[in-house]
Write a protein that holds these residues in place. Structure first.
Motif, PDB file in Angstrom:
ATOM      1  N   ARG A 134      43.153  41.977  36.027  1.00  0.00           N
ATOM      2  CA  ARG A 134      42.981  42.420  37.421  1.00  0.00           C
ATOM      3  C   ARG A 134      44.100  41.879  38.310  1.00  0.00           C
ATOM      4  O   ARG A 134      44.617  42.592  39.173  1.00  0.00           O
ATOM      5  CB  ARG A 134      41.610  41.976  37.947  1.00  0.00           C
ATOM      6  CG  ARG A 134      40.500  42.722  37.256  1.00  0.00           C
ATOM      7  CD  ARG A 134      39.139  42.446  37.845  1.00  0.00           C
ATOM      8  NE  ARG A 134      38.127  43.140  37.045  1.00  0.00           N
ATOM      9  CZ  ARG A 134      36.873  43.294  37.384  1.00  0.00           C
ATOM     10  NH1 ARG A 134      36.446  42.791  38.523  1.00  0.00           N
ATOM     11  NH2 ARG A 134      36.027  43.938  36.623  1.00  0.00           N
ATOM     12  N   ILE A 135      44.453  40.628  38.087  1.00  0.00           N
ATOM     13  CA  ILE A 135      45.530  40.069  38.912  1.00  0.00           C
ATOM     14  C   ILE A 135      46.857  40.777  38.593  1.00  0.00           C
ATOM     15  O   ILE A 135      47.662  41.058  39.480  1.00  0.00           O
ATOM     16  CB  ILE A 135      45.608  38.536  38.724  1.00  0.00           C
ATOM     17  CG1 ILE A 135      44.388  37.904  39.411  1.00  0.00           C
ATOM     18  CG2 ILE A 135      46.899  37.970  39.315  1.00  0.00           C
ATOM     19  CD1 ILE A 135      44.242  36.421  39.247  1.00  0.00           C
ATOM     20  N   GLY A 136      47.052  41.125  37.322  1.00  0.00           N
ATOM     21  CA  GLY A 136      48.248  41.886  36.956  1.00  0.00           C
ATOM     22  C   GLY A 136      48.306  43.221  37.693  1.00  0.00           C
ATOM     23  O   GLY A 136      49.357  43.630  38.205  1.00  0.00           O
ATOM     24  N   GLN A 137      47.175  43.899  37.784  1.00  0.00           N
ATOM     25  CA  GLN A 137      47.135  45.185  38.503  1.00  0.00           C
ATOM     26  C   GLN A 137      47.396  44.984  40.000  1.00  0.00           C
ATOM     27  O   GLN A 137      48.089  45.782  40.635  1.00  0.00           O
ATOM     28  CB  GLN A 137      45.779  45.859  38.284  1.00  0.00           C
ATOM     29  CG  GLN A 137      45.604  46.386  36.876  1.00  0.00           C
ATOM     30  CD  GLN A 137      44.225  47.014  36.648  1.00  0.00           C
ATOM     31  OE1 GLN A 137      43.265  46.674  37.341  1.00  0.00           O
ATOM     32  NE2 GLN A 137      44.138  47.904  35.677  1.00  0.00           N
ATOM     33  N   LEU A 138      46.832  43.892  40.538  1.00  0.00           N
ATOM     34  CA  LEU A 138      47.073  43.606  41.961  1.00  0.00           C
ATOM     35  C   LEU A 138      48.559  43.361  42.214  1.00  0.00           C
ATOM     36  O   LEU A 138      49.122  43.822  43.218  1.00  0.00           O
ATOM     37  CB  LEU A 138      46.323  42.340  42.380  1.00  0.00           C
ATOM     38  CG  LEU A 138      44.957  42.436  43.034  1.00  0.00           C
ATOM     39  CD1 LEU A 138      44.546  41.067  43.516  1.00  0.00           C
ATOM     40  CD2 LEU A 138      44.933  43.438  44.180  1.00  0.00           C
TER      41      LEU A 138
ATOM     42  N   LEU B 231      41.272  36.854  45.063  1.00  0.00           N
ATOM     43  CA  LEU B 231      42.140  37.850  44.425  1.00  0.00           C
ATOM     44  C   LEU B 231      41.295  38.877  43.668  1.00  0.00           C
ATOM     45  O   LEU B 231      41.557  40.086  43.737  1.00  0.00           O
ATOM     46  CB  LEU B 231      43.129  37.160  43.469  1.00  0.00           C
ATOM     47  CG  LEU B 231      44.185  36.264  44.138  1.00  0.00           C
ATOM     48  CD1 LEU B 231      45.045  35.556  43.088  1.00  0.00           C
ATOM     49  CD2 LEU B 231      45.090  37.086  45.069  1.00  0.00           C
ATOM     50  N   VAL B 232      40.257  38.394  42.994  1.00  0.00           N
ATOM     51  CA  VAL B 232      39.372  39.320  42.269  1.00  0.00           C
ATOM     52  C   VAL B 232      38.666  40.242  43.266  1.00  0.00           C
ATOM     53  O   VAL B 232      38.478  41.435  43.025  1.00  0.00           O
ATOM     54  CB  VAL B 232      38.352  38.536  41.402  1.00  0.00           C
ATOM     55  CG1 VAL B 232      37.305  39.463  40.794  1.00  0.00           C
ATOM     56  CG2 VAL B 232      39.085  37.762  40.300  1.00  0.00           C
ATOM     57  N   ARG B 233      38.301  39.682  44.422  1.00  0.00           N
ATOM     58  CA  ARG B 233      37.628  40.507  45.434  1.00  0.00           C
ATOM     59  C   ARG B 233      38.584  41.573  45.985  1.00  0.00           C
ATOM     60  O   ARG B 233      38.209  42.732  46.171  1.00  0.00           O
ATOM     61  CB  ARG B 233      37.116  39.620  46.582  1.00  0.00           C
ATOM     62  CG  ARG B 233      36.168  40.352  47.522  1.00  0.00           C
ATOM     63  CD  ARG B 233      35.352  39.350  48.311  1.00  0.00           C
ATOM     64  NE  ARG B 233      36.118  38.740  49.374  1.00  0.00           N
ATOM     65  CZ  ARG B 233      36.125  39.179  50.639  1.00  0.00           C
ATOM     66  NH1 ARG B 233      35.396  40.223  50.970  1.00  0.00           N
ATOM     67  NH2 ARG B 233      36.828  38.566  51.553  1.00  0.00           N
ATOM     68  N   ALA B 234      39.825  41.171  46.212  1.00  0.00           N
ATOM     69  CA  ALA B 234      40.808  42.153  46.701  1.00  0.00           C
ATOM     70  C   ALA B 234      40.992  43.266  45.676  1.00  0.00           C
ATOM     71  O   ALA B 234      41.106  44.449  46.031  1.00  0.00           O
ATOM     72  CB  ALA B 234      42.145  41.452  46.980  1.00  0.00           C
ATOM     73  N   HIS B 235      40.992  42.899  44.407  1.00  0.00           N
ATOM     74  CA  HIS B 235      41.100  43.900  43.343  1.00  0.00           C
ATOM     75  C   HIS B 235      39.940  44.895  43.437  1.00  0.00           C
ATOM     76  O   HIS B 235      40.119  46.103  43.305  1.00  0.00           O
ATOM     77  CB  HIS B 235      41.107  43.208  41.979  1.00  0.00           C
ATOM     78  CG  HIS B 235      41.213  44.168  40.827  1.00  0.00           C
ATOM     79  ND1 HIS B 235      40.135  44.866  40.338  1.00  0.00           N
ATOM     80  CD2 HIS B 235      42.288  44.567  40.096  1.00  0.00           C
ATOM     81  CE1 HIS B 235      40.528  45.637  39.344  1.00  0.00           C
ATOM     82  NE2 HIS B 235      41.833  45.485  39.181  1.00  0.00           N
ATOM     83  N   MET B 236      38.746  44.376  43.690  1.00  0.00           N
ATOM     84  CA  MET B 236      37.573  45.246  43.789  1.00  0.00           C
ATOM     85  C   MET B 236      37.771  46.298  44.884  1.00  0.00           C
ATOM     86  O   MET B 236      37.495  47.480  44.687  1.00  0.00           O
ATOM     87  CB  MET B 236      36.345  44.389  44.089  1.00  0.00           C
ATOM     88  CG  MET B 236      35.074  45.171  44.392  1.00  0.00           C
ATOM     89  SD  MET B 236      33.747  44.067  44.886  1.00  0.00           S
ATOM     90  CE  MET B 236      34.247  43.601  46.552  1.00  0.00           C
TER      91      MET B 236
END
Ligand code: SF4
Ligand code: SF4
Length: 426
Positions: free
Chosen positions: A417-421, A366-371
């Motif tokens: 970051r997950i909130g933004q995703l 999930l963090v990578r997708a955010h990136m």
């Protein structure tokens, strides 16, 4: 390999003032199946309308520094093009005309269109034999447990499709993409497929890319003698991560050619993590060359493949190929305590957050997708990354979770970051 002389450059610095490196626009990438309105934070675009800047006097008449890509013997400039986020053929063309020679793409970047663009530009330029094409086969993690024969078949089929899109009968290096376990590095299906493709002349060399558990994978690869090249994340956020430095040095000593990606710390990291006064003080014209030079000053790195998406970014990155001495401002930037602190907030892909979600979400992915969405401005690739997370471990879990308790071993603001995703994709 002969290197074309750099073209002359002109009044780029004036234009840099008007064409900023970071642009707050969302690129609605084709293929992004369900991207809602992405927040206009830290996003940048590949502006397909942007025209090449004028010639750059700073590098006129000079030759780029070149290095040899390990046992492949291929000599390349130290700065080349990571094509992944670019969708402007004129940018690829300009990169080649400027003197870059290696183009790093992958079968699944922009669902094949990225390879098509590289193939078309090189064909138009009649430059296939002067270019080094690197592409990758990505087997989604949920499928990595299938029988070796099926893995091999997948690799062979995907490689053939890549050749067709790239309009060539061979690539220079074919990677097994996104390797983060030694088991997968040594998967018999992967090894047999790569070996077969090499024997058939469909790729000259083989390699792997790695973003997570890099030190272990590089260490194992150095002992295998199978992989000719590796592509690893390497940037200033790893300045004090000794195991990675040791593994890279060991792999290079074993004859592997090493390419560095994510050299500028995942692009827009500083918008979120670095204090505004430092951002204003250093700006893109200091921080980007400082970060790129930092990676290149490690001589176990043969070349970097920064993922520029504008002509201005390309100029800044390409100028580093002509000299890797720091300017006083760049040195000051790297030594700044605030910058070093901010580096602790860059995701190192260590995987330590994997077990921090009480519901079992795949937090590192999930963090990578955010990136990809928020740092690279590539919502389509973020969507693809989310799509390969198995059901029940992705954003679907997060939809009705109002109190994210996932956390980082460092200082990455995972919950934010997950909130933004969620706002963008859930
Ligand atoms: S978010 Fe933190 S814990 Fe998770 S992979 Fe990145 S650096 Fe490691
Ligand atoms: S939002 Fe909830 S389900 Fe999603 S990662 Fe955070 S804690 Fe886990």
């Amino acid at each position: 390999m002969g290197l074309q002389k750099s073209r002359e450059w002109g009044n780029s610095m004036e234009k840099e003032k008007t064409l900023t490196r970071r642009k707050f626009l969302v690129r609605a990438a084709q293929g992004a199946t369900s991207v809602a309105a992405l927040p206009l934070i830290g996003m940048r675009r590949a502006d397909t309308q942007e025209k090449p800047a004028e010639e750059n006097n700073a590098v006129a008449g000079k030759k780029p520094i070149t290095r040899v890509l390990g046992r492949t013997g291929i000599e390349i400039p130290i700065v080349n093009m990571g094509v992944m986020n670019a969708d402007n053929p004129a940018l690829v063309r300009r990169a080649f005309e400027s003197g870059m020679r290696l183009f790093d793409t992958a079968a699944h970047y922009q669902r094949g269109r990225n390879e098509e663009m590289v193939g078309s530009v090189l064909r138009e330029l009649k430059a296939r034999d002067q270019a080094v094409i690197v592409t990758k086969v990505f087997l989604p993690p949920p499928q990595r447990e299938i029988p070796a024969g099926q893995v091999k078949a997948f690799f062979l089929k995907t490689a053939e499709e890549s050749l067709r899109r790239l309009k060539t009968d061979h690539v220079d290096v074919l990677f097994s993409h996104n390797v983060w376990t030694v088991d997968y590095l040594k998967n018999p299906g992967v090894l047999e497929a790569l070996q077969q493709l090499k024997k058939q002349g469909k790729t000259r060399f083989v390699g792997f890319s790695t973003h997570m558990a890099m030190a272990e994978c590089l260490d194992a690869a150095a002992g295998m003698g199978f992989y000719d090249v590796a592509l690893a994340s390497f940037n200033y956020s790893f300045h004090d991560y000794v195991p990675l430095h040791q593994a890279l040095a060991k792999a290079a000593a074993a004859g592997m050619g090493l390419m560095a990606m994510k050299t500028q710390c995942q692009q827009d990291w500083y918008r979120e993590e670095m204090p505004p006064e430092l951002q204003a003080f250093y700006g893109g014209q200091v921080m980007h060359p400082a970060l790129l030079k930092w990676a290149l000053r490690h001589d176990f790195i043969a070349c970097a493949v920064p993922g520029f998406v504008t002509f201005q970014q390309m100029e800044v990155d390409w100028a580093c190929a002509f000299g890797i001495e720091y300017t006083p401002e760049e040195r000051k930037f790297l030594e700044d305590r605030g910058v070093k602190l901010a580096m602790a907030a860059v995701c190192r892909r260590c995987g330590a957050c994997a077990s921090t979600c009480p519901r079992g979400a795949d937090v590192p992915e999930l963090v990578r997708a955010h990136m990809y969405a928020f740092s690279y401005g590539n919502p389509g690739h973020a969507r693809q990354t989310l799509d390969v997370i198995p059901a029940g471990r992705g954003l679907d879990l997060c939809r009705d979770c109002d109190n994210c308790r996932a956390g980082c071993a460092g200082r990455v603001q995972v919950a934010r970051r997950i909130g933004q995703l969620k706002e963008a994709y859930a």
